[in-house]
Design a protein around this motif. Structure first.
Motif, PDB file in Angstrom:
ATOM      1  N   ALA A  59      10.526  12.193 -24.085  1.00 16.09           N
ATOM      2  CA  ALA A  59      11.442  11.050 -24.037  1.00 16.09           C
ATOM      3  C   ALA A  59      11.202  10.201 -22.797  1.00 16.09           C
ATOM      4  CB  ALA A  59      12.887  11.538 -24.064  1.00 16.09           C
ATOM      5  N   GLN A  60      11.044  10.852 -21.643  1.00 16.42           N
ATOM      6  CA  GLN A  60      10.860  10.107 -20.411  1.00 16.42           C
ATOM      7  C   GLN A  60       9.515   9.383 -20.399  1.00 16.42           C
ATOM      8  OE1 GLN A  60      13.954  10.290 -20.131  1.00 16.42           O
ATOM      9  NE2 GLN A  60      14.047  10.491 -17.905  1.00 16.42           N
ATOM     10  N   ARG A  61       8.484  10.022 -20.920  1.00 15.65           N
ATOM     11  CA  ARG A  61       7.172   9.364 -20.944  1.00 15.65           C
ATOM     12  C   ARG A  61       7.154   8.201 -21.932  1.00 15.65           C
ATOM     13  NH1 ARG A  61       3.689  11.492 -17.556  1.00 15.65           N
ATOM     14  NH2 ARG A  61       4.098  13.610 -16.789  1.00 15.65           N
ATOM     15  N   LYS A  65       9.661   6.220 -22.389  1.00 13.20           N
ATOM     16  CA  LYS A  65      10.309   5.135 -21.646  1.00 13.20           C
ATOM     17  C   LYS A  65       9.322   4.475 -20.681  1.00 13.20           C
ATOM     18  CE  LYS A  65      14.774   7.542 -21.697  1.00 13.20           C
ATOM     19  NZ  LYS A  65      15.725   8.322 -20.874  1.00 13.20           N
ATOM     20  N   ILE A  66       8.545   5.305 -20.010  1.00 16.73           N
ATOM     21  CA  ILE A  66       7.561   4.793 -19.039  1.00 16.73           C
ATOM     22  C   ILE A  66       6.527   3.924 -19.731  1.00 16.73           C
ATOM     23  CG2 ILE A  66       5.723   5.493 -17.455  1.00 16.73           C
ATOM     24  CD1 ILE A  66       7.465   8.056 -16.943  1.00 16.73           C
ATOM     25  N   THR A  67       6.019   4.400 -20.864  1.00 19.53           N
ATOM     26  CA  THR A  67       4.995   3.655 -21.594  1.00 19.53           C
ATOM     27  C   THR A  67       5.560   2.378 -22.203  1.00 19.53           C
ATOM     28  OG1 THR A  67       3.830   5.716 -22.119  1.00 19.53           O
ATOM     29  CG2 THR A  67       3.316   3.799 -23.467  1.00 19.53           C
ATOM     30  N   ALA A  68       6.744   2.476 -22.824  1.00 20.06           N
ATOM     31  CA  ALA A  68       7.328   1.325 -23.515  1.00 20.06           C
ATOM     32  C   ALA A  68       7.630   0.174 -22.573  1.00 20.06           C
ATOM     33  CB  ALA A  68       8.602   1.749 -24.253  1.00 20.06           C
ATOM     34  N   THR A  69       7.971   0.490 -21.335  1.00 21.41           N
ATOM     35  CA  THR A  69       8.334  -0.553 -20.367  1.00 21.41           C
ATOM     36  C   THR A  69       7.179  -0.971 -19.460  1.00 21.41           C
ATOM     37  OG1 THR A  69       9.099   1.166 -18.837  1.00 21.41           O
ATOM     38  CG2 THR A  69      10.747   0.164 -20.291  1.00 21.41           C
ATOM     39  N   GLY A  70       6.030  -0.302 -19.576  1.00 18.28           N
ATOM     40  CA  GLY A  70       4.886  -0.647 -18.737  1.00 18.28           C
ATOM     41  C   GLY A  70       4.974  -0.127 -17.322  1.00 18.28           C
ATOM     42  N   LEU A  71       5.896   0.795 -17.071  1.00 23.90           N
ATOM     43  CA  LEU A  71       6.031   1.338 -15.717  1.00 23.90           C
ATOM     44  C   LEU A  71       4.791   2.111 -15.269  1.00 23.90           C
ATOM     45  CD1 LEU A  71       9.707   2.664 -15.580  1.00 23.90           C
ATOM     46  CD2 LEU A  71       8.696   0.925 -14.089  1.00 23.90           C
ATOM     47  N   ASP A  72       4.044   2.646 -16.234  1.00 16.13           N
ATOM     48  CA  ASP A  72       2.903   3.492 -15.879  1.00 16.13           C
ATOM     49  C   ASP A  72       1.868   2.762 -15.039  1.00 16.13           C
ATOM     50  OD1 ASP A  72       2.566   1.955 -18.171  1.00 16.13           O
ATOM     51  OD2 ASP A  72       1.365   3.438 -19.219  1.00 16.13           O
ATOM     52  N   ARG A  73       1.805   1.435 -15.129  1.00 13.11           N
ATOM     53  CA  ARG A  73       0.802   0.698 -14.360  1.00 13.11           C
ATOM     54  C   ARG A  73       1.106   0.684 -12.863  1.00 13.11           C
ATOM     55  NH1 ARG A  73       4.153  -3.356 -16.402  1.00 13.11           N
ATOM     56  NH2 ARG A  73       4.564  -5.167 -15.066  1.00 13.11           N
ATOM     57  N   PHE A  74       2.345   1.022 -12.503  1.00 16.81           N
ATOM     58  CA  PHE A  74       2.731   1.028 -11.089  1.00 16.81           C
ATOM     59  C   PHE A  74       2.655   2.422 -10.456  1.00 16.81           C
ATOM     60  CE2 PHE A  74       5.291  -2.533 -12.842  1.00 16.81           C
ATOM     61  CZ  PHE A  74       4.814  -3.561 -12.041  1.00 16.81           C
ATOM     62  N   LEU A  75       2.642   3.465 -11.266  1.00 18.37           N
ATOM     63  CA  LEU A  75       2.913   4.811 -10.757  1.00 18.37           C
ATOM     64  C   LEU A  75       1.656   5.604 -10.436  1.00 18.37           C
ATOM     65  CD1 LEU A  75       5.751   5.726 -13.274  1.00 18.37           C
ATOM     66  CD2 LEU A  75       6.024   4.928 -10.913  1.00 18.37           C
ATOM     67  N   ASP A  76       1.694   6.277  -9.300  1.00 17.90           N
ATOM     68  CA  ASP A  76       0.639   7.210  -8.947  1.00 17.90           C
ATOM     69  C   ASP A  76       0.919   8.604  -9.492  1.00 17.90           C
ATOM     70  OD1 ASP A  76      -1.023   5.532  -7.068  1.00 17.90           O
ATOM     71  OD2 ASP A  76       0.912   5.385  -6.055  1.00 17.90           O
ATOM     72  N   LEU A  77       2.176   8.902  -9.727  1.00 20.60           N
ATOM     73  CA  LEU A  77       2.556  10.251 -10.124  1.00 20.60           C
ATOM     74  C   LEU A  77       3.901  10.213 -10.834  1.00 20.60           C
ATOM     75  CD1 LEU A  77       1.926  13.371  -9.768  1.00 20.60           C
ATOM     76  CD2 LEU A  77       3.430  13.274  -7.783  1.00 20.60           C
ATOM     77  N   SER A 115       0.797  -1.235   0.000  1.00 15.75           N
ATOM     78  CA  SER A 115       0.000   0.000   0.000  1.00 15.75           C
ATOM     79  C   SER A 115       0.830   1.285   0.000  1.00 15.75           C
ATOM     80  CB  SER A 115      -0.981   0.019   1.191  1.00 15.75           C
ATOM     81  OG  SER A 115      -1.869  -1.075   1.111  1.00 15.75           O
ATOM     82  N   TYR A 116       2.086   1.201  -0.436  1.00 12.30           N
ATOM     83  CA  TYR A 116       2.867   2.431  -0.596  1.00 12.30           C
ATOM     84  C   TYR A 116       2.492   3.089  -1.920  1.00 12.30           C
ATOM     85  CZ  TYR A 116       5.786   0.770   3.228  1.00 12.30           C
ATOM     86  OH  TYR A 116       6.227   0.331   4.449  1.00 12.30           O
ATOM     87  N   ARG A 117       2.393   4.385  -1.905  1.00 14.33           N
ATOM     88  CA  ARG A 117       2.199   5.131  -3.135  1.00 14.33           C
ATOM     89  C   ARG A 117       3.549   5.274  -3.825  1.00 14.33           C
ATOM     90  NH1 ARG A 117      -0.909  10.422  -1.212  1.00 14.33           N
ATOM     91  NH2 ARG A 117      -0.913  10.855  -3.461  1.00 14.33           N
ATOM     92  N   LEU A 118       3.542   5.246  -5.147  1.00 11.96           N
ATOM     93  CA  LEU A 118       4.783   5.271  -5.914  1.00 11.96           C
ATOM     94  C   LEU A 118       4.802   6.460  -6.856  1.00 11.96           C
ATOM     95  CD1 LEU A 118       5.156   1.497  -6.880  1.00 11.96           C
ATOM     96  CD2 LEU A 118       6.127   2.701  -4.912  1.00 11.96           C
ATOM     97  N   GLY A 119       5.899   7.182  -6.833  1.00  7.95           N
ATOM     98  CA  GLY A 119       6.080   8.316  -7.728  1.00  7.95           C
ATOM     99  C   GLY A 119       7.414   8.235  -8.429  1.00  7.95           C
ATOM    100  N   LEU A 120       7.478   8.833  -9.602  1.00  8.31           N
ATOM    101  CA  LEU A 120       8.712   8.881 -10.374  1.00  8.31           C
ATOM    102  C   LEU A 120       9.153  10.330 -10.470  1.00  8.31           C
ATOM    103  CD1 LEU A 120      10.421   6.788 -12.080  1.00  8.31           C
ATOM    104  CD2 LEU A 120       9.273   7.752 -14.066  1.00  8.31           C
ATOM    105  N   VAL A 121      10.413  10.592 -10.136  1.00  8.47           N
ATOM    106  CA  VAL A 121      10.977  11.939 -10.248  1.00  8.47           C
ATOM    107  C   VAL A 121      12.234  11.811 -11.098  1.00  8.47           C
ATOM    108  CG1 VAL A 121      11.844  13.960  -9.030  1.00  8.47           C
ATOM    109  CG2 VAL A 121      10.080  12.532  -7.968  1.00  8.47           C
ATOM    110  N   THR A 122      12.193  12.362 -12.306  1.00 15.42           N
ATOM    111  CA  THR A 122      13.264  12.113 -13.257  1.00 15.42           C
ATOM    112  C   THR A 122      13.658  13.375 -14.004  1.00 15.42           C
ATOM    113  OG1 THR A 122      13.856  10.845 -15.255  1.00 15.42           O
ATOM    114  CG2 THR A 122      11.546  11.379 -14.975  1.00 15.42           C
ATOM    115  N   ASN A 123      14.932  13.487 -14.318  1.00 15.82           N
ATOM    116  CA  ASN A 123      15.430  14.570 -15.162  1.00 15.82           C
ATOM    117  C   ASN A 123      15.371  14.138 -16.625  1.00 15.82           C
ATOM    118  OD1 ASN A 123      16.006  16.037 -12.858  1.00 15.82           O
ATOM    119  ND2 ASN A 123      18.220  15.785 -12.996  1.00 15.82           N
TER     120      ASN A 123
END
Length: 244
Positions: free
Chosen positions: A139-141, A143-155, A126-134
């Motif tokens: 480009a960063q989005r 990467k998130i979409t291509a790897t499926g990371l978006d299904r884990f992230l709240d922000l 039940s931890y909320r997950l956020g991504l903070v990236t430079n």
């Protein structure tokens, strides 16, 4: 008590390093040389590499630009390809080169093998997950979409979209405001002592966790993290036990 875990993207979750990038550029140059026989793939590879690395050394994450005038990665890549190709009289190939470059990059985006299980475990706890990236937002989005990371992230907060980058505390303050949490409620995990650890310390977060996959020796002149781990597999227990 930690309520949310913030994570860096490149070299923390995403395994797309210099060898993969050089292979990407090589694949594009080889494809262009096939379509334009007077192009030399080796020379073009060197020309593009020089221009792109010069751009990155000059501050390529977009945070140095004011809001509303931040270049996206597509335009940056297209201009680097245009300049490189112009040396050989083929500036008109900049658009197809950029399109192929984006395809080749996405083919090589992979997550480290400890990412999916760790993020699943943190979500289960039940931890909320956020991504903070430079980096540039597009480009960063990608990467998130291509790897499926978006299904884990709240922000997701990206320097190129908010015009401030790690280690500046303001990018973390933006993240906290959007999550409705205080600094003590959040920890940050990343591979860089300079951007991730220092950024978390600057923002006064509950914990700054250094992911030291290569087991490198910490520079004693840099501020130490709250915790050091060598694999993300160590993270859920560290947080669950209240150590972070």
């Amino acid at each position: 008590m930690i309520q949310a875990v913030l994570l860096d993207l490149d070299a923390t979750l995403l395994d797309y390093g210099m060898p993969a990038w050089r292979a990407t550029v090589r694949a594009v140059c080889d494809a262009l040389a096939r379509s334009a026989p007077d192009l030399d793939a080796d020379s073009l590879h060197g020309a593009y590499t020089r221009r792109y690395l010069d751009h990155m050394r000059a501050g390529g994450d977009g945070a140095q630009h004011p809001p509303g005038r931040i270049p996206d990665a597509d335009s940056i890549w297209r201009e680097c390809w245009r300049q490189a190709l112009d040396e050989y009289g083929h500036a008109e190939l900049a658009r197809p080169a950029t399109d192929e470059y984006k395809r080749q990059r996405c083919r090589r985006y992979v997550l480290f093998d400890d990412v999916t299980n760790t993020l699943s475990a943190l979500r289960s706890d039940s931890y909320r997950l956020g991504l903070v990236t430079n980096g540039p937002g597009d480009a960063q989005r990608d990467k998130i979409t291509a790897t499926g990371l978006d299904r884990f992230l709240d922000l997701t907060v990206i320097s190129g979209e908010v015009a401030v980058s790690k280690p500046d505390r303001r990018i973390f303050e933006i993240t906290l405001e959007r999550m409705g949490l205080g600094p003590a409620d959040v920890c940050h995990v990343g591979d860089s002592l300079v951007t991730d650890v220092d950024g978390a310390l600057n923002a006064g977060l509950g914990a700054s966790i250094w992911l030291n996959r290569s087991r490198m020796v910490r520079d004693p002149q840099l501020r130490p993290p709250s915790h050091e781990i060598t694999s993300l597999h160590e993270l859920p227990a560290l947080i669950r036990e209240g150590s972070a």
